[in-house]
Design an enzyme around this catalytic site. Sequence first.
Site, mmCIF file in Angstrom:
data_model
loop_
_atom_site.group_PDB
_atom_site.id
_atom_site.type_symbol
_atom_site.label_atom_id
_atom_site.label_comp_id
_atom_site.label_asym_id
_atom_site.label_seq_id
_atom_site.Cartn_x
_atom_site.Cartn_y
_atom_site.Cartn_z
ATOM 1 N N HIS A 132 18.412 17.384 0.575
ATOM 2 C CA HIS A 132 19.281 16.461 -0.146
ATOM 3 C C HIS A 132 20.642 17.084 -0.432
ATOM 4 C CE1 HIS A 132 15.722 13.842 -1.694
ATOM 5 N NE2 HIS A 132 16.148 13.474 -0.502
ATOM 6 N N HIS A 152 16.535 9.099 10.401
ATOM 7 C CA HIS A 152 17.189 10.398 10.223
ATOM 8 C C HIS A 152 17.602 11.028 11.553
ATOM 9 C CE1 HIS A 152 15.679 10.509 5.982
ATOM 10 N NE2 HIS A 152 16.842 11.098 5.842
#
Length: 419
Positions: A255, A390
């Site tokens: 993140h 992703h």
Amino acid sequence: MNSSQPAFSSWLNAPAHQQWLAAEGLRLLAFAKASKLPEGFGNLDEKGRLPSDAQAQTMNTARMTHSFAMAHIQGLPGFAELVDHGIRALRGPLRDAVHGGWFAVAEHRDGNTGKNAYLHAFVALAASSAVVAQRPDAQALLDDAIDIIDSCFWSEEEGAMRESFSRDWSSEEAYRGANSNMHATEAFLALADVSDDKRWLCRAQRIVERVIHGHAAANGFLVIEHFDRDWQPLREYNRDNPADGFRPYGTTPGHGFEWARLLLHLEAARVRAGMLTPGWLLTDAQKLFEQNCVHGWEIDGAPGMVYTLDWDNKAVVRHRLHWTHCEASAAASALLKRTGDEQYERWYRLFWEFCECHFIDRECGSWHHELDPLNRPSGDIWAGKPDLYHAWQAVLIPRLPLAPSMASALAALSQSVSM
């Protein structure tokens, strides 16, 4: 803001590397088509098959719709119908026709009737990409998503998203999450482009100011994930369930990279819109990247990036997740474009070499989604291969400018081709 062309030989400028990224994207897309279910899209197993008990989920349906929309925008045949299928699912069985918003699973068959910001951010992102792709009913879906965000999730007082509610919106979870606000930031950048409304860029900056320039900066630029309703850190959150797929204990290097990239997109978007743009967006992005490389890469002595760290920056969950490395690579490419600094070229190449060696599955297709601490394929946290989003974005981002957002950037490239 001045993007810099690197003085050295960069993979970003190498035609063969660009072709390799494009080819990998086609391979990923072909694998993901099998995820279609009557009510949306579901989770594929490691061989690209739908299990007999597969259910349509809002997260995968939104992510697939967004991803397939970007494929269609590029002129790839065979994806328009999949985008339309996703729109129908998000306007049909995945939506709560009584109270508004979206369930996690079609017709809430999993027993969960709650509404969470994370999923709604992805619905907004999917709808925005479908609008750019000019698909039927995409605008209606987008209008619905924006209405729910405005009326239920966005807190003007906090400058951030509320986390989750009961089905009828009468009760609210006493929790605030960095993860949902991160994906809201991503969605807001796209909403700013499709709506030509600068309020979304203002909202995105307010989120970033709180989560990154405030809390993460005070924590050595390692992102604090969990907060109470008053935005006080919950450092012990999920200590007993450290490998949670959405709310893991401690800090999450992946993140940190994702936020670093989003800060650069926000900076570029605000400059493009002629808005006042703080210099700390770049410096915070650089610090996020640096600190998460220092504390996440090979921290346990083996190659790769660990999933989570504790508050002493020791590895907790040592599995290597594919999305973490996708975001690390994408952040390196964004920083390389923005600064021209050769260190980001070195990281970019290192991350792709690791992905090619360990994650990309040439035998069964797509990518292994997870590796154990010895870098062997694993399914302890995420089983199968449900995630196109992703890896697909990781092969797109190096080929696109920092602004506008991805779908709009792809559309602009298509429109620039002269006859």
